[in-house]
Design an enzyme around this catalytic site. Structure first.
Site, PDB file in Angstrom:
ATOM      1  N   HIS A   1      62.451  42.608  16.815  1.00 37.03           N
ATOM      2  CA  HIS A   1      61.021  42.913  16.680  1.00 37.03           C
ATOM      3  C   HIS A   1      60.754  44.376  17.025  1.00 37.03           C
ATOM      4  O   HIS A   1      60.001  45.070  16.320  1.00 37.03           O
ATOM      5  CB  HIS A   1      60.233  41.984  17.611  1.00 37.03           C
ATOM      6  CG  HIS A   1      58.767  42.238  17.637  1.00 37.03           C
ATOM      7  ND1 HIS A   1      57.995  41.967  18.733  1.00 37.03           N
ATOM      8  CD2 HIS A   1      57.924  42.735  16.712  1.00 37.03           C
ATOM      9  CE1 HIS A   1      56.745  42.285  18.484  1.00 37.03           C
ATOM     10  NE2 HIS A   1      56.676  42.755  17.261  1.00 37.03           N
TER      11      HIS A   1
ATOM     12  N   GLU B   1      61.811  46.681  14.246  1.00 37.94           N
ATOM     13  CA  GLU B   1      60.837  46.658  13.147  1.00 37.94           C
ATOM     14  C   GLU B   1      59.694  47.641  13.415  1.00 37.94           C
ATOM     15  O   GLU B   1      59.188  48.281  12.497  1.00 37.94           O
ATOM     16  CB  GLU B   1      60.332  45.226  12.976  1.00 37.94           C
ATOM     17  CG  GLU B   1      59.143  45.050  12.059  1.00 37.94           C
ATOM     18  CD  GLU B   1      57.996  44.373  12.771  1.00 37.94           C
ATOM     19  OE1 GLU B   1      56.949  45.015  12.966  1.00 37.94           O
ATOM     20  OE2 GLU B   1      58.150  43.203  13.141  1.00 37.94           O
ATOM     21  N   HIS B   2      59.304  47.790  14.678  1.00 41.06           N
ATOM     22  CA  HIS B   2      58.300  48.799  15.039  1.00 41.06           C
ATOM     23  C   HIS B   2      58.860  50.213  14.905  1.00 41.06           C
ATOM     24  O   HIS B   2      58.206  51.106  14.379  1.00 41.06           O
ATOM     25  CB  HIS B   2      57.849  48.598  16.495  1.00 41.06           C
ATOM     26  CG  HIS B   2      56.807  47.547  16.676  1.00 41.06           C
ATOM     27  ND1 HIS B   2      55.542  47.823  17.124  1.00 41.06           N
ATOM     28  CD2 HIS B   2      56.841  46.205  16.497  1.00 41.06           C
ATOM     29  CE1 HIS B   2      54.835  46.705  17.208  1.00 41.06           C
ATOM     30  NE2 HIS B   2      55.611  45.702  16.836  1.00 41.06           N
TER      31      HIS B   2
END
EC number: 3.4.24.61
Length: 1161
Positions: free
Chosen positions: A244, A247-248
């Site tokens: 996650h 992905e940022h």
């Protein structure tokens, strides 16, 4: 940011978290029972995110059309060009892939290619017009566009934002009087609900999601999406949330385009938007932009996967964004239930991981353990962001050859590490543990009683051609006679039921598939939850004994065949996101159909799944506030209080035995609402570009437009039954909510067959009237409309149903109030809109007690005097349209209103200066705060409204960059153009946490941003200003993708009684007249001396908002169960510069009112 579709443990960057109000996510295999507060019933409640709008379609589709001609190449490697003559090239440049099956009503052309590096791509040419005719752009047009692109200066430092649908970072162009407090509009997945406490604010708020930036005869946005076939399952054990976080981080600049916010800035400058999300086994990125800038956007975007910078300096700041996202998610019951469910997996299974990540797992623990997060990020990217794991979809009004050339040039640079893709399929039966078949009592955040029964089955993806879970869920979720919910409703034990599998990463992956049935219980139902579970098991046993029924299967096929055959086009960015995930799951021929159609009837496959749904393999989760005090366990990450109990022995023994079936439970009868006539009707009156008023009487009027653009056999019927009675008191508003919810309850069983036959209806408790919305295939639509009017005319309620609905409504009001963002909205509108009844007012009126007699008297009075306004569009004649209005008038037999009634509130004129209303959040376990700084403008023209839109568009990207990226104040950061009952203003909102910041510090930072923004627009070049104007014009010219978007825009004009159907054309003309000095002058005028500024703070609980620093100065005296506004004094930070509001009613009583105003000139 958390992409929450059903129970999927998924995340997204937050660049486009608008929860897409009104985009109804219905996952394949889930049939949703409608009713009051039904969000609580969902197996794993849903948050709608872009592109998750999977159709419920299933069909055998014998007449599906192959796409294009046979090129004789299967799975070819992409070619860079062709040597055909100019004439041949023009005819062959848009030849599609013959193996890809598509709907007969789909005009797009498709081509599949595979690059040398292993990346698979689906190219979609959208050159076709709505009539389905394909036309290629001429060479002259393409050359002209290229020359324009080459001649335009790309000044990155001048780039500004557009008004896309973002909620956290987006410019939100929406009307305040169209803002709702209904659960479906909020940020967490607990409250995505189409029918719970619907009101006119939500009705219009849904419209505003789609009304802006749509106009026919012009081109759509271009869009692209890329799916990496790796997700949170691959997180290392010592860095939870790394997938996650990556992905940022890839958004934060690349070697070729190093600006940290460069991609967002480029998109906003050219009318685009972007988003990303992380699932268990997939990570998806998507964007859209004006066609002219699509190739450059592709190149910039591809650098995420070619050479992202991921500089060390950005890591700590972006960790804070991830942590804020986690903090926002913690008060969500859906997220809590999901984490608890994952913890039941056997040790070593990835379902037990903490997918979110937070500051503790990504910053503090790594530092303590000498883990280099930066180095590990790069390792993760190199290992898992490999071309041969990726599927790409691009859609644009270009030829397929052009798209193939671009994709090959740009995406061939993505590296391929040659390593095998992670495989978790050997980790089967993760929930085959003693802990699973137990009763889990859980203390929820909201006031709710809900029972969820879950089975973990072997992975079902390989059965996509049969879709056994879809068949089962269609029956389990049925609401007609003989269904589970029909029986439970008659017992007054349940309000809503959802059953199925959403086919998201959490519910279906390579290790298992979930089948869940969730039921919203009444107070009495909670007391009988074992009997409720027994009813479910009796129904499943009945299905098991009968075995799969071909009649039922074929009925589902017919319904979904109709829908697929006549499917409407969807927004390109939604479509490409869905397709890139489909490419990971289905063979080429089924890319477009694999998630929608039932291809084969195999009763043995259905029976195999059905026979596993037995009590001995079920997990029971009981959510209720009544569990407090008996739950001694706490889940690690979300702090959920729960207990584990053995299922009561008497029930265990009964369920082991050959227990009796329930004679009230049986299969549904044949469906009389399935359409069979799909004829397109001829015009019976002159064709018009906009709706025409074809009936105008003292009792009502009707607007009508026959569709001649989309040419599908569907229609939209919308009526507004206006009454002055509703707003006379808070009690009346509550009685109206009760009335609409009981009417919906009464209709649930008789109207459900229509609902599953793709005839949709919705009843909305508006601020000023009852809104009825009906849509679907026009053949049987009158039957459904008449059924609704019949039930409205003959409205009745039993005492038991009245008690059940009022008790649930108390919970619903409470659940709305405990959310900081909805309380902030309630407070702001209570200040601004004179005579508005707040949610707290409504809650108190309900707690004071209302009787069934008072409800029946209210309904009688409501129906006796009305003004009815309607809009009918689609495949319907004018004569048939007039019949709808005539039916309403004849059946209800009401008298006209004595005088014309405004359908808006009057708005108070704020005094000059800075006023602060600071109140405590109502959930003491919630750290989240909401800060909104609002500037009131006044009664303005359409030209000024458009100028304010342009201002907010300029503001959005620098607002996100300053307040979120650089200052790390919170996850949700967005400027908003406000139209509050016709009175203009703009605001900046930040969602933060009291564990990190004081709300007044955030307020000061917003002011700091606005000061810097003033300097920014003063230094804006004319070229940069004109580029932004052009971007907004292009957005407003963006064509409707389906009839519903046109209807939404027209209905917005009707329901607000403005009737400016060509509003977009007027706004475009206004935009063409603006200069940079207009923008600067307008902004300075509203920020300078005499400006009217209102700050609303809803303060969470944390170390930066300690009680001693904010002791209440005033408590609202009329408290019910602690539901009161607690006003807090300003701290020294704002004490001298603001005037505190410590009693809203007393404050507004002294203010002048603006006259009623509509923005039509």
């Amino acid at each position: 940011m958390l992409r929450r579709v059903a129970v999927a443990a998924v995340f997204a960057t937050g660049r486009k978290l608008r929860c897409e109000a009104g985009r109804d996510v219905t996952a394949v295999g889930r049939i949703e029972a409608r009713g009051l507060c039904e969000e609580s019933a969902k197996p794993f409640p849903t948050l709608t995110m872009p592109g998750r709008n999977k159709a419920k379609s299933t069909c055998s589709c014998p007449d599906l059309q192959p796409n294009g001609q046979d090129l004789g190449e299967s799975g070819r490697v992409a070619r860079l060009g062709a040597d055909e003559s100019e004439e041949e090239g023009r005819s062959l440049s848009n030849v599609g892939d013959p193996e890809i099956i598509k709907s007969p009503s789909d005009p797009k052309q498709y081509r599949y290619i595979k690059l040398q590096n292993g990346l698979q791509a689906l190219l979609i040419s959208d050159l076709s017009n709505v009539e389905g005719k394909t036309g290629n752009a001429t060479d002259e047009e393409e050359e002209e566009e290229e020359e324009e692109e080459e001649g335009e200066e790309e000044e990155e430092e001048e780039e500004d934002d557009d008004d896309d649908d973002d909620e956290d970072s987006g410019a939100e162009i929406q009307d305040d009087d169209e803002e709702g407090f209904d659960d479906e509009e909020e940020f967490d997945d607990d409250e995505h609900d189409d029918d719970d406490l619907d009101n006119e604010e939500n009705e219009l708020e849904e419209l505003e999601e789609r009304v802006e930036a749509r106009k026919k005869t012009t081109e759509k946005q271009s869009a692209a999406a890329l799916c990496v076939g790796v997700g949170s399952f691959a997180d290392p054990d010592d860095l939870p949330g790394l997938a996650h976080f990556l992905e940022h981080m890839v958004f934060m600049g690349s070697l070729k385009y190093p600006d940290e916010n460069g991609f967002d800035a480029f998109l906003k400058k050219h009318g685009g938007s972007d988003n990303a999300s992380t699932d268990c086994e997939r990570t998806v990125f998507q964007f859209d932009v004006q066609r002219k800038y699509f190739k450059e956007a592709l190149d910039r975007w591809a650098q995420f996967f070619i050479h992202p910078l991921m500089i060390r300096d950005a890591i700590d700041r972006e960790v804070e964004a991830v942590d804020s996202e986690y903090q926002l998610a913690r008060p969500s019951d859906a997220n809590r239930k999901e984490m608890l469910f994952g913890s039941l997996a056997r040790p070593g299974h990835p379902m037990g991981k903490f997918f979110w990540g937070n500051a503790e797992t990504l910053k503090h623990e790594p530092k303590k353990n000498n883990i280099d997060t930066h180095a590990r990020l790069r390792e993760f990217w190199m290992r898992y962001y490999s071309a041969h794991y990726m599927t790409l979809v691009v859609q644009s009004k270009e030829t397929l050859d052009t798209l193939e050339k671009w994709v090959t040039e740009i995406f061939s640079q993505i590296p391929n590490n040659g390593l095998p893709k992670p495989n978790f399929s050997h980790l089967t039966d993760p929930f085959d543990t003693p802990a699973f078949n137990k009763l889990y009592r859980v203390v929820p955040i909201r006031k709710i009683h809900a029972l969820t029964i879950t089975w973990a089955l072997p992975p079902q993806q390989q059965h996509y051609r049969v879709k056994p879970l879809h068949y089962i869920s269609w029956l389990v979720g049925h609401e007609g006679k003989g269904s589970i919910l029909s029986y439970l409703r008659k017992k007054c034990w349940a309000l809503a039921l959802f059953g199925g599998n959403g086919e998201t990463g959490f519910e279906q992956n390579s290790t298992y598939s979930v089948f869940s049935i969730s039921i919203t219980l009444t107070d009495e139902g909670y007391e009988h939850f074992y009997e409720v579970a027994h009813t479910v098991f009796q129904y499943l046993k009945m299905l098991q004994k009968l075995g799969p029924e071909k009649r039922v299967f074929e009925e589902i096929q017919k319904i979904e065949d109709n829908e697929f055959h006549y499917q409407e086009q969807t927004d390109p960015v939604e479509y490409v996101e869905n397709m890139c995930e489909n490419m990971q799951l289905y063979p080429r021929q089924d890319f477009l159909t694999g998630d929608q159609l039932l291809f084969e009837y195999k009763p043995e496959v259905i029976a195999e799944a059905l026979n596993q749904l037995v009590p001995q393999k079920a997990n029971l989760v009981l959510l209720s506030g009544a569990n407090e005090g008996r739950c001694d366990l706490k889940e690690k990450w979300f702090g959920t209080q729960y207990s584990i109990e053995d299922i009561e022995n008497s029930w265990t023994e009964l369920w082991k035995s050959n227990f009796d079936l329930n004679s009230d439970l049986h299969l549904p009868a044949e469906n009389k609402y399935i359409a069979t006539d799909f004829t397109l009707k001829a015009f019976d009156c002159p064709e018009t570009e906009y709706p025409a008023k074809i009936v105008n009487t003292p009792q009502g009027c009707l607007w009508y437009k026959k569709d001649n653009k989309f040419k599908i056999p569907k229609a939209y019927i919308r009526f507004h039954l206006i009454s002055p009675l509703i707003q006379k008191s808070a009690a009346n508003v509550v009685l109206f909510d009760i009335f609409v919810n009981i009417l919906t309850h009464n209709l649930a069983e008789p109207a459900y067959e229509a609902d599953v036959a793709q005839l949709e209806y919705k009843l909305v408790a508006g601020e000023h009237g009852l809104i009825i919305r009906v849509k679907g295939f026009n053949h049987k639509l009158p039957l459904l409309f008449q059924l609704i009017i019949d039930y409205l005319t003959e409205f009745s309620s039993t005492p038991a149903v009245f008690t059940m609905i009022t008790e649930q409504l108390k919970k619903t009001y409470f659940n709305i109030l405990i959310k900081p963002e909805t309380l902030a909205k309630d407070v702001r509108l209570l200040i601004l809109e004179y005579s508005r009844w707040s949610m707290i007012d409504k809650y108190r009126a309900l707690m004071d007690g209302l009787s069934l007699e008072s409800l029946l008297n209210f309904v009688k009075d409501f129906k006796s005097q009305l003004f009815v306004e309607g809009l009918v569009q689609g495949n319907v004649t004018s004569t048939e349209s007039m019949d709808f209005l005539r039916y309403v008038v004849d059946k209800l037999n009401f008298v006209p209103l004595e005088r014309e009634m405004p359908v808006q509130f009057q708005v108070v004129e704020l005094p000059s200066g800075h006023h602060l209303c600071k109140v405590r959040a109502l959930n003491k376990g919630d750290a989240n705060s909401e800060v909104t700084v609002y500037y009131q403008s006044g009664t303005r023209s359409l030209r000024e409204y458009t100028l304010m839109e342009l201002l907010v568009m300029h503001m959005e990207e620098p607002c996100f960059d300053f307040l979120r990226t650089k200052q790390t104040l919170g996850y949700h950061v967005y400027p908003t153009c406000r139209n509050t009952s016709g009175i203009l203003g703009f605001s900046v909102t930040v969602g933060t946490q009291a564990t990190k910041y004081n709300s007044e510090t955030v307020d000061k930072k917003i002011e700091e941003f606005l000061s810097s923004f003033e300097e920014k627009i003063e230094n804006l070049t004319e070229d940069a200003f004109n580029t932004q104007v052009t971007a907004l014009i292009k957005l407003k010219e963006c064509e409707d993708t389906h009839l519903g978007e046109e209807v939404d825009r027209n209905w917005n004009e009707v329901v607000t009684q403005q009737y400016l159907f060509d509003r977009l054309a007027h706004e475009i003309e206004a935009l063409k007249s603006f200069s940079k000095s207009d923008l600067v002058s307008w902004f300075k005028a509203h920020r300078g001396p005499g400006s009217k500024m209102l700050s609303v703070h809803v303060v969470g609980y944390g170390k930066y908002e300690l009680e001693e620093d904010g002791a209440p100065v005033c408590e609202d005296p009329n408290s019910r169960e602690g539901m009161q506004l607690i006003y807090l004094p300003p701290s020294p930070l704002l004490a001298e510069s603001t005037t505190p509001i410590t009693d809203i009613r007393a404050f507004t009583a002294t203010l002048s009112l603006f006259p009623y105003h509509k923005i039509v000139k």
